[in-house]
Motif scaffolding. Sequence first.
Motif, PDB file in Angstrom:
ATOM      1  N   THR A 250       0.830  -1.204   0.000  1.00 18.90           N
ATOM      2  CA  THR A 250       0.000   0.000   0.000  1.00 18.90           C
ATOM      3  C   THR A 250       0.861   1.249   0.000  1.00 18.90           C
ATOM      4  N   LEU A 251       1.957   1.228   0.762  1.00 22.13           N
ATOM      5  CA  LEU A 251       2.834   2.399   0.865  1.00 22.13           C
ATOM      6  C   LEU A 251       4.280   1.982   0.723  1.00 22.13           C
ATOM      7  N   VAL A 252       5.008   2.724  -0.100  1.00 29.28           N
ATOM      8  CA  VAL A 252       6.459   2.542  -0.215  1.00 29.28           C
ATOM      9  C   VAL A 252       7.109   3.910  -0.043  1.00 29.28           C
TER      10      VAL A 252
ATOM     11  N   LEU B 110      -4.623   4.065   3.867  1.00 26.15           N
ATOM     12  CA  LEU B 110      -3.552   4.172   4.861  1.00 26.15           C
ATOM     13  C   LEU B 110      -3.977   5.109   5.974  1.00 26.15           C
ATOM     14  N   ILE B 111      -3.666   4.722   7.220  1.00 28.83           N
ATOM     15  CA  ILE B 111      -3.848   5.593   8.377  1.00 28.83           C
ATOM     16  C   ILE B 111      -2.502   5.760   9.059  1.00 28.83           C
ATOM     17  N   ILE B 112      -2.162   7.009   9.394  1.00 29.12           N
ATOM     18  CA  ILE B 112      -0.964   7.309  10.165  1.00 29.12           C
ATOM     19  C   ILE B 112      -1.427   7.782  11.539  1.00 29.12           C
ATOM     20  N   ALA B 113      -1.090   7.042  12.583  1.00 28.35           N
ATOM     21  CA  ALA B 113      -1.528   7.351  13.944  1.00 28.35           C
ATOM     22  C   ALA B 113      -0.326   7.822  14.761  1.00 28.35           C
ATOM     23  N   ASP B 114      -0.360   9.092  15.179  1.00 26.56           N
ATOM     24  CA  ASP B 114       0.770   9.688  15.898  1.00 26.56           C
ATOM     25  C   ASP B 114       0.516   9.652  17.407  1.00 26.56           C
TER      26      ASP B 114
ATOM     27  N   LYS C  92      10.638   9.680  -2.132  1.00 19.80           N
ATOM     28  CA  LYS C  92       9.351   9.348  -2.735  1.00 19.80           C
ATOM     29  C   LYS C  92       8.439   8.746  -1.679  1.00 19.80           C
ATOM     30  N   VAL C  93       7.147   9.047  -1.793  1.00 23.35           N
ATOM     31  CA  VAL C  93       6.122   8.442  -0.934  1.00 23.35           C
ATOM     32  C   VAL C  93       5.061   7.893  -1.879  1.00 23.35           C
ATOM     33  N   LEU C  94       5.175   6.621  -2.223  1.00 16.09           N
ATOM     34  CA  LEU C  94       4.335   5.993  -3.238  1.00 16.09           C
ATOM     35  C   LEU C  94       3.155   5.290  -2.578  1.00 16.09           C
ATOM     36  N   LEU C  95       1.958   5.750  -2.884  1.00 14.61           N
ATOM     37  CA  LEU C  95       0.732   5.171  -2.343  1.00 14.61           C
ATOM     38  C   LEU C  95       0.021   4.393  -3.452  1.00 14.61           C
ATOM     39  N   THR C  96      -0.220   3.104  -3.218  1.00 20.31           N
ATOM     40  CA  THR C  96      -0.995   2.290  -4.150  1.00 20.31           C
ATOM     41  C   THR C  96      -2.422   2.220  -3.635  1.00 20.31           C
ATOM     42  N   GLN C  97      -3.347   2.822  -4.364  1.00 16.91           N
ATOM     43  CA  GLN C  97      -4.737   2.833  -3.955  1.00 16.91           C
ATOM     44  C   GLN C  97      -5.413   1.506  -4.330  1.00 16.91           C
ATOM     45  N   ARG C  98      -6.577   1.274  -3.760  1.00 15.49           N
ATOM     46  CA  ARG C  98      -7.248  -0.005  -3.992  1.00 15.49           C
ATOM     47  C   ARG C  98      -7.671  -0.168  -5.445  1.00 15.49           C
ATOM     48  N   SER C  99      -7.736   0.940  -6.156  1.00 16.78           N
ATOM     49  CA  SER C  99      -8.020   0.869  -7.596  1.00 16.78           C
ATOM     50  C   SER C  99      -6.826   0.345  -8.377  1.00 16.78           C
ATOM     51  N   GLY C 100      -5.655   0.278  -7.715  1.00 12.94           N
ATOM     52  CA  GLY C 100      -4.435  -0.161  -8.379  1.00 12.94           C
ATOM     53  C   GLY C 100      -3.558   0.995  -8.829  1.00 12.94           C
TER      54      GLY C 100
END
Length: 327
Positions: free
Chosen positions: A5-7, A181-185, A69-77
């Motif tokens: 999901t995230l790289v 993606l959820i980022i919880a701080d 880079k912050v690569l997000l792969t969405q559920r759509s691909g």
Amino acid sequence: MTSPTLVVEGLRTAFSTRAGVVKAVDDVSFSVKRGEIMGLVGESGSGKSMTGYSMLGLVDPPGRVVGGKVLLTQRSGEQIDLLQLSPRALQRVRGNRVAMIFQDPMMTLNPVLRIDTQMVEAIRAHHDVSFGAARERAAAALAAVGIASPHARLLAYPHQFSGGMRQRVAIAIALLNQPDLIIADEPTTALDVTIQGQILAEMQALCRESGTALIWITHDLSVVAGLADTVSVMYAGRIVEQGAVADVLEAPSHPYTRGLIASAPSRNVRGRPLAQIPGMTPSLLALPPGCAFQERCGRRAAACSAAPPLTQLGERQLRCFHPFQPA
């Protein structure tokens, strides 16, 4: 095999000050799979929260993301680089495909607006749905995080909730649009142990059921041990060790990770002084050349005057020339 999901690749964030340039995030790389929970741990000032803010474009001047880079792969691909998006495009992603839960729920909640107003706006900002449909989705989200009588609680204001309940509302808002993606701080730091345990169990179940990837930022290794699948340990802006949570916590290889675990109060023996890492965290304005941990490390050698690369050791990665070998 599906893409993570995230790289995150080589993320760097710097603050320009009169005294010099502070490298708050320095060459950070990791990945998180769909439905996976990654713990991001380290001492205060290690750069873990700044890593989360950097990924979502929430760094205020004089700080700025200077590389990576912050690569997000969405559920759509579809895969997108969050760092390359325009401010308007990033705004469409935040709160929709990527959500953040802050340590203080009042950073999410407006004290003068009812809960239903805030949750409905969060939905309708990204989706063309009626007020009634949005309100029903909001009530379902409150129920999912364990809030009783959700329809009635939608009519309340934030001050009418306890601290634990406000944090549940903040989590519900993060879940509203079923993000990738959820980022919880550190969202449970200020809560009592009982409420913290309930929220951790609910977050773990929700991620498993929805397939949402979760990055849990914390300084508490006991939380990571019970919640996460993988763990990345940060020190002075860099990840120094990462791998499966059971492997890293049971047999840490980096001297800093080993020191963190040994200094946990729960490992103390009555009558013996509490174990601690010697020295102090170095200033990010005056990091020693080479390994940032060398001045506090009992395994320091001449090679440590050079910066250790992130290398593979079995099933984990770490930055160290003289690691403890896993059993």
